[in-house]
Write a protein that holds these residues in place. Sequence first.
Motif, PDB file in Angstrom:
ATOM      1  N   PRO A   1       0.849  -1.066  -0.005  1.00 40.48           N
ATOM      2  CA  PRO A   1       0.046  -0.003  -0.021  1.00 40.48           C
ATOM      3  C   PRO A   1       0.884   1.184   0.035  1.00 40.48           C
ATOM      4  O   PRO A   1       1.908   1.221   0.443  1.00 40.48           O
ATOM      5  N   ILE A   2       0.471   2.197  -0.637  1.00 40.04           N
ATOM      6  CA  ILE A   2       0.905   3.700  -0.388  1.00 40.04           C
ATOM      7  C   ILE A   2       0.055   4.605   0.229  1.00 40.04           C
ATOM      8  O   ILE A   2       0.490   5.951   0.174  1.00 40.04           O
ATOM      9  N   SER A   3      -1.015   4.160   0.779  1.00 39.30           N
ATOM     10  CA  SER A   3      -1.736   5.013   2.079  1.00 39.30           C
ATOM     11  C   SER A   3      -1.128   4.784   3.254  1.00 39.30           C
ATOM     12  O   SER A   3      -1.039   3.435   3.718  1.00 39.30           O
ATOM     13  N   TYR A   4      -0.954   5.697   4.011  1.00 40.48           N
ATOM     14  CA  TYR A   4      -0.095   5.459   5.372  1.00 40.48           C
ATOM     15  C   TYR A   4      -1.305   4.742   6.117  1.00 40.48           C
ATOM     16  O   TYR A   4      -0.646   3.553   6.850  1.00 40.48           O
ATOM     17  N   ASP A   5      -2.290   4.820   6.314  1.00 41.18           N
ATOM     18  CA  ASP A   5      -3.183   4.139   7.268  1.00 41.18           C
ATOM     19  C   ASP A   5      -3.182   2.623   6.792  1.00 41.18           C
ATOM     20  O   ASP A   5      -3.144   1.664   7.666  1.00 41.18           O
ATOM     21  N   GLU A   6      -3.240   2.266   5.626  1.00 46.77           N
ATOM     22  CA  GLU A   6      -3.086   0.948   5.157  1.00 46.77           C
ATOM     23  C   GLU A   6      -1.899   0.299   5.206  1.00 46.77           C
ATOM     24  O   GLU A   6      -1.703  -0.895   5.653  1.00 46.77           O
TER      25      GLU A   6
END
Length: 458
Positions: free
Chosen positions: A218-223
């Motif tokens: 992932p490149i989403s921080y939360d994910e």
Amino acid sequence: MKTVLLSGGSGKRLWPLSNDLRSKQFLPLLKREDGANESMVQRVWRQLAQAGLAGDSYIATSRSQVEVLQSQLGAAVPIIVEPERRDTFPAIALAAVYLYSVVGVSLHEVVTVMPVDPYVDDSFYASIRKLEEAIQETDAELALIGVVPDQPSENFGYIVPHESRNAEHKYQQVNKFKEKPPREEAAALIEQGALWNCGVFAFRLDRIINLLISLNLPISYDEMVKQYRKLPKNSFDYEVVENLNRMVVTPYQGIWRDLGTWNSLTDEMEDSVIGKGIVTDDCKDTHLINELDIPITVMGLSGIVVAASPDGILVSEKSVSSRIKDVNGSQDQRPMFEERRWGSYRVVDYVKYEDGREVLTKRICIAEGKNLSYQYHTRRSEVWTITSGRGELILDGKHRELLPGDVVLVPAGMMHSVRAVTNLEMIEVQSGQELVEEDIVRLCMSWEDILQYVQHIG
């Protein structure tokens, strides 16, 4: 340019002052120009600020180091917290995703990564700025700083450029890396223009973001936080550097030290005695660092380091002090001192009885204006005796003043918090079946939030 400082370490080589919760970068043993002591991380952050880089700098670290970082650098220091300790590739990947998806940094932005604790002079930070220029002015995938060696050393890795460092080139192409060669081989590498690898490098942000996409990460921080355990537990060198073809290095000729052993650290300490104690005049190159309340006297010994803390006492020739990591490798002892965002505590006594009951006594110091979180414990009760200072207590929703001589009973499950009006000291006696720091359920952190919470539920 954004700068990411990696803060890790297990604290074994500077035992007994360092431990799993208090790595070497947090020991206040270096001297500032005004005569006050500071830690390695405080020194580096101060130098970053003087160079105009602190405003775009972040610290990547584990949860266990967050509070000591806030204590030493302030609550506003930008921290990227790893969900668990892994290795440098996961830490840098998490930082890159944080910059991209939370801060909103452009993919074309240059990101510089460095350790949190190098001992360098101010000119080193001019070399850090050169890394941004190197990435922008060349086709390099990675740019590094290489320290011009002053002697062959087996303790450092080497960057070997294609051409001699005497060549009049602003940046040099990297030919290969050599990890901690024997002294004779190190001398030969230096003849070829090799530089010490100080662990400082830069890349465009898209280098890591695109790599993560290719790895289906992932490149989403939360994910990324949720899937952090899936990242390869490998070094950045193994996962990234070894697969790159175009790298450049910019030489740095100035002070650079890795203060990772008592031998190297005491070389940079101005005072031969820190804490209570005496080193007599017939001692040469001998240092005493004492965090205990009892005095220590060292007489007639040279080339010795004596370090004492609640965790233990070390007496060693400096030349062999690095062996402490191996000698103490099998010891499993809870840290007896910890620095927190609100102050510090020291374990005074610990007893485990035959029936399984444990009793732990702490001396707690809360700095003026700071407070404990509003919290409760499920497996222990506490008794506090206020020894000095003034404070405020909230116990099960009730608010009152704290003064020296006051005794407070905190049963298991009861919500409580303390705020120091002045510097506040107290003795805490815990009792229960399992006394661990993890037995804390936090409800609120700031004093303002605590007051609102109590008013709301009241």
